[in-house]
Design a protein around this motif. Structure first.
Motif, mmCIF file in Angstrom:
data_model
loop_
_atom_site.group_PDB
_atom_site.id
_atom_site.type_symbol
_atom_site.label_atom_id
_atom_site.label_comp_id
_atom_site.label_asym_id
_atom_site.label_seq_id
_atom_site.Cartn_x
_atom_site.Cartn_y
_atom_site.Cartn_z
ATOM 1 N N ASP A 31 10.458 20.889 -38.929
ATOM 2 C CA ASP A 31 11.818 20.432 -38.650
ATOM 3 C C ASP A 31 12.067 19.128 -39.396
ATOM 4 N N ILE A 32 13.326 18.837 -39.647
ATOM 5 C CA ILE A 32 13.733 17.599 -40.295
ATOM 6 C C ILE A 32 14.310 16.683 -39.214
ATOM 7 N N VAL A 33 13.854 15.422 -39.197
ATOM 8 C CA VAL A 33 14.369 14.421 -38.263
ATOM 9 C C VAL A 33 14.883 13.234 -39.080
ATOM 10 N N GLU A 39 19.390 6.659 -41.651
ATOM 11 C CA GLU A 39 19.507 8.088 -41.908
ATOM 12 C C GLU A 39 18.466 8.618 -42.894
ATOM 13 N N ALA A 40 17.349 7.897 -43.054
ATOM 14 C CA ALA A 40 16.248 8.418 -43.876
ATOM 15 C C ALA A 40 15.756 9.709 -43.238
ATOM 16 N N GLU A 41 15.375 10.679 -44.082
ATOM 17 C CA GLU A 41 14.938 11.980 -43.594
ATOM 18 C C GLU A 41 13.419 12.081 -43.609
ATOM 19 N N TYR A 42 12.892 12.715 -42.577
ATOM 20 C CA TYR A 42 11.456 12.963 -42.471
ATOM 21 C C TYR A 42 11.234 14.404 -42.031
ATOM 22 N N GLN A 43 10.205 15.020 -42.572
ATOM 23 C CA GLN A 43 9.814 16.352 -42.132
ATOM 24 C C GLN A 43 8.626 16.213 -41.191
ATOM 25 N N ILE A 44 8.636 16.982 -40.103
ATOM 26 C CA ILE A 44 7.521 16.974 -39.170
ATOM 27 C C ILE A 44 6.418 17.850 -39.759
ATOM 28 N N LEU A 45 5.277 17.248 -40.086
ATOM 29 C CA LEU A 45 4.140 17.991 -40.623
ATOM 30 C C LEU A 45 3.258 18.520 -39.505
ATOM 31 N N SER A 46 3.134 17.740 -38.430
ATOM 32 C CA SER A 46 2.285 18.101 -37.302
ATOM 33 C C SER A 46 2.817 17.414 -36.061
ATOM 34 N N LEU A 47 2.693 18.087 -34.919
ATOM 35 C CA LEU A 47 3.124 17.489 -33.660
ATOM 36 C C LEU A 47 1.978 16.871 -32.880
ATOM 37 N N SER A 53 6.495 13.188 -42.784
ATOM 38 C CA SER A 53 6.489 12.954 -44.220
ATOM 39 C C SER A 53 7.900 12.585 -44.661
ATOM 40 N N PRO A 54 8.060 11.452 -45.344
ATOM 41 C CA PRO A 54 9.399 11.066 -45.789
ATOM 42 C C PRO A 54 9.913 12.034 -46.847
ATOM 43 N N LEU A 55 11.198 12.363 -46.775
ATOM 44 C CA LEU A 55 11.808 13.263 -47.752
ATOM 45 C C LEU A 55 12.622 12.515 -48.792
ATOM 46 N N ASN A 56 12.813 11.207 -48.602
ATOM 47 C CA ASN A 56 13.562 10.425 -49.572
ATOM 48 C C ASN A 56 12.614 9.782 -50.572
ATOM 49 N N ASP A 60 8.902 2.213 -50.402
ATOM 50 C CA ASP A 60 8.063 1.943 -49.237
ATOM 51 C C ASP A 60 7.379 3.216 -48.756
ATOM 52 N N ALA A 61 8.082 4.310 -48.730
ATOM 53 C CA ALA A 61 7.515 5.566 -48.245
ATOM 54 C C ALA A 61 6.425 6.070 -49.192
ATOM 55 N N ASP A 62 6.545 5.805 -50.477
ATOM 56 C CA ASP A 62 5.554 6.268 -51.451
ATOM 57 C C ASP A 62 4.216 5.568 -51.286
ATOM 58 N N GLU A 63 4.191 4.413 -50.636
ATOM 59 C CA GLU A 63 2.957 3.659 -50.481
ATOM 60 C C GLU A 63 2.052 4.231 -49.405
ATOM 61 N N HIS A 64 2.555 5.128 -48.569
ATOM 62 C CA HIS A 64 1.806 5.616 -47.423
ATOM 63 C C HIS A 64 1.491 7.094 -47.565
ATOM 64 N N SER A 65 0.499 7.533 -46.811
ATOM 65 C CA SER A 65 -0.006 8.894 -46.938
ATOM 66 C C SER A 65 0.843 9.946 -46.253
ATOM 67 N N GLY A 66 1.808 9.558 -45.419
ATOM 68 C CA GLY A 66 2.591 10.529 -44.685
ATOM 69 C C GLY A 66 2.193 10.611 -43.226
ATOM 70 N N ASP A 67 1.206 9.832 -42.806
ATOM 71 C CA ASP A 67 0.770 9.838 -41.415
ATOM 72 C C ASP A 67 1.194 8.539 -40.754
ATOM 73 N N PHE A 68 1.938 8.642 -39.658
ATOM 74 C CA PHE A 68 2.267 7.465 -38.887
ATOM 75 C C PHE A 68 1.041 7.021 -38.117
ATOM 76 N N GLY A 69 0.879 5.744 -37.938
ATOM 77 C CA GLY A 69 -0.189 5.223 -37.115
ATOM 78 C C GLY A 69 -1.494 5.016 -37.848
#
Length: 72
Positions: A31-33, A39-47, A53-56, A60-69
């Motif tokens: 899902d997209i949140v 209004e930055a878009e993120y896709q849910i990779l795992s619950l 994962s940032p979609l924009n 700043d988003a490019d510096e991170h692996s896609g995992d929060f925390g």
């Protein structure tokens, strides 16, 4: 106008602006949140664990692996 939020919603911090991203209990993987502030878009990779994962194309988003925390 108040928006009713699911009591079980997860709130994550947006990497772009620090705003709130609400992940409702009825959301599913892929899902997209959106950030409520910028209004930055993120896709849910795992619950479990939650991974977004940032979609924009923000720098700043490019510096991170896609995992929060996984970074401070």
């Amino acid at each position: 106008m108040d928006i009713d939020r699911d009591e079980d919603a997860i709130v994550e911090e947006c990497r772009v602006c620090g705003g709130s991203i609400y992940i409702d209990s009825d959301c599913e993987e892929e899902d997209i949140v959106y950030c409520n502030d910028c209004e930055a878009e993120y896709q849910i990779l795992s619950l479990d664990p939650l991974r977004l994962s940032p979609l924009n194309d923000s720098a700043d988003a490019d510096e991170h692996s896609g995992d929060f925390g996984e970074y401070d």
